[in-house]
Design an enzyme around this catalytic site. Structure first.
Site, PDB file in Angstrom:
ATOM      1  N   GLY A   1      10.895 -38.088 -31.182  1.00  0.00           N
ATOM      2  CA  GLY A   1      10.723 -39.521 -31.437  1.00  0.00           C
ATOM      3  C   GLY A   1      11.121 -40.369 -30.245  1.00  0.00           C
ATOM      4  CB  CYS A   2      13.969 -40.938 -28.288  1.00  0.00           C
ATOM      5  SG  CYS A   2      15.027 -39.525 -28.109  1.00  0.00           S
ATOM      6  CB  ILE A   3       9.738 -37.287 -26.001  1.00  0.00           C
ATOM      7  CG1 ILE A   3      10.793 -36.230 -26.241  1.00  0.00           C
ATOM      8  CG2 ILE A   3       8.908 -36.908 -24.785  1.00  0.00           C
ATOM      9  CD1 ILE A   3      10.243 -34.864 -26.532  1.00  0.00           C
TER      10      ILE A   3
END
Lengths: 105, 417
Positions: free
Chosen positions: A103-105
């Site tokens: 999700g935070c890539i």
């Protein structure tokens, strides 16, 4: 890739400090990883999140985003930020020895 | 025996799946039913251009039914739930549609209520989204009245439809305010939960540089906790505050609501867990998923949906024949990024290969990760390709489902932190 020693074991971390091989991690390494992220003491609340991240990763192959973490763990996003002020999903993933959440890539 | 296929959703994925299946199977072999809650098919890439007056909502909406080939039934009704155990789709009126194969193509929707304050004071007055036709049209009116101040473009959380669209919005806003002669009176800020401008390293660096060139401030790792329209500020969970006069917000996305009412079908955000290569739902072997409705890590974009079409139809056929499925989908995405001043850049990538420089689809072709007028014209042309090539389920010349590597610079160094 930098190699570092945690709890007397050599582990491989990537450029951003995430574990390259999650299987190299064990719970004894967590307090030292936490200190590097500015968390002096791991409380029961921290451990709940760390173990949850680890289980999610082992079950699904990726750690959850903050919102999914809140939805599935029942801990609110606000509380998660109190525990990990610099970003719950990312910091907890680092301490739990799993890759950076998708999700935070 | 006639096989019954029910397709939930008459957007990009549902329409191209229905048309491809209809071409492959005769009406005596397969009955195809498409269900949707309205008959308005929106060309979603067009929404980006509405706020700048470059297109209008009525020019990007067509009838869903008219995009479907003959011999496909269309049911104009909302879905209440899917009952996996009895292979039936229940409509809101109570009617049941039994199926042998179900195709979930109900897309992603906006979950406005997940962000505190978003629809409160100032909603549709100084806080907008261009991800709906109504929002995009209201934003056009607001922008035309705007004569200076702070504009924030805020992505609440990933994943979102067309992850490059909010960046394109910044590029076009820069152009738009230049054209109006007031760019020096506008502060533009891009606010993202990611740690860079985009999800993939090389493209992120490139696009981040483009924001800088255009004097758009980049605020990263901002997890929006509150949109305060009354005071004109965004608050993050880690207590940062950003003031605005106009906020353009991309809300949290989730799957369709009926997914949440269908036990076993979806995840916490109502996306449908799906095998990333075969497109079979994890919930049941006779359910397949196409487009934004799935939980795949591929981009939520029309090009991805188009590339999935081939694998989806092949695997529906194989499932019906009792044959092993093909692991056909590689995560291929292909996006034109509008950069303003009549230029665009193109990115092309899949699950394993991030976007890099070079040319597409081969050594001679459109430039990759590089602004050009050619890419801008290709983007404009695409609307016609969408209605006349992609939805009917045709192969588009030179644009294959598998990601090409021939023209790419695969040695492009990745970003170092």
């Amino acid at each position: 890739m930098p190699t570092t020693t945690l709890a007397s074991t050599n582990v491989e971390l990537n450029d951003e400090g995430f574990f390259v091989h999650p299987e190299q991690w064990n719970e004894e390494m967590a307090p030292e990883l936490a200190r590097q992220e500015g968390i002096d003491e791991l409380t029961e609340g921290h451990w709940k999140v760390i173990r949850f991240m680890r289980d999610e990763f082992l079950a699904k192959g990726a750690g959850p985003s903050v919102r999914m973490l809140a939805k599935t763990s029942g801990i609110s996003i606000k509380e998660l930020y109190q525990l990990f002020p610099k970003g719950p999903a990312k910091i907890a993933a680092k301490i739990a020895g799993i890759p950076k959440p998708r999700g935070c890539i | 025996m006639t096989v019954r296929v029910v397709i939930i959703g008459g957007g990009t994925g549902g329409t191209l799946s229905a048309n491809r299946l209809r071409r492959r199977f005769g009406e005596d072999q397969m009955a195809i039913t498409v269900v949707d809650q309205d008959n308005r098919h929106v060309y979603q890439p067009g929404l980006l251009f509405v706020p700048f007056g470059l297109t209008h909502v009525e020019d990007i909406v067509r009838s869903r039914v008219r995009q479907l080939h003959k011999g496909i039934e269309f049911v104009d009704a909302a879905v209440d739930r899917v009952d996996i155990a009895s292979d039936q789709v229940f409509l809101e009126g109570g009617e049941a549609l039994p199926y042998d194969v179900l195709v979930v193509a109900s897309g992603a929707s906006l979950v406005l209520e997940e962000t505190e304050g978003l629809t409160g004071a100032g909603w549709m007055e100084k806080v907008f989204t261009f991800y709906t036709p109504e929002g995009a049209a209201a934003l056009e009116a607001a922008l035309s009245r705007f004569d200076g101040g702070r504009v924030v473009v805020n992505v609440v959380d990933m994943p979102i439809k067309c992850p490059v669209a909010p960046l394109e919005f910044c590029f076009l806003a820069d152009w738009y305010f230049h054209e109006r002669g007031i760019r020096d009176r506008v502060e533009l800020t891009y606010v993202t939960p990611l740690d860079g401008a985009f999800t993939k390293p090389v493209a992120s660096e490139h696009l981040g540089g483009m924001l800088k060139e255009r004097n758009v401030e980049l605020v990263t790792e901002f997890n929006t906790c509150l949109v305060d329209g009354e005071k004109g500020r965004l608050l993050s969970y880690d207590d940062r505050e950003l003031a605005f006069d106009l906020a353009v917000v991309v809300p949290l996305h989730g799957g369709a609501e009926y997914v949440g009412r269908s036990p076993g079908l979806g995840d916490e955000l109502n996306f449908v867990p799906t095998d990333e290569r075969t497109l079979q739902a994890k919930a049941a072997p006779n359910i397949f998923v196409i487009g934004d409705a799935s939980d795949l890590s591929a981009s939520k974009a029309g090009s991805v949906t188009h590339f999935e079409g081939e694998t989806l139809v092949e695997n529906v056929a194989r499932h019906l024949d009792g044959e092993p499925l093909v692991e056909g989908f590689d995560g291929h995405a292909n996006c034109f990024v509008e950069t303003g001043f009549h230029k665009a850049l193109l990115i092309d990538f899949n699950y394993d290969q991030e976007p890099v420089e070079g040319h597409y689809p081969g050594a001679v072709g459109l430039p990759l990760l590089k602004e050009s007028r050619l890419n801008h014209f290709a983007k404009l042309l695409f609307q016609s390709v969408y209605w006349h090539g992609l939805l009917p389920g045709r192969e588009i010349p030179a644009v294959g489902a598998a990601m090409p590597t021939a023209g790419k610079r695969l040695d492009t160094p990745t970003r170092k932190e």
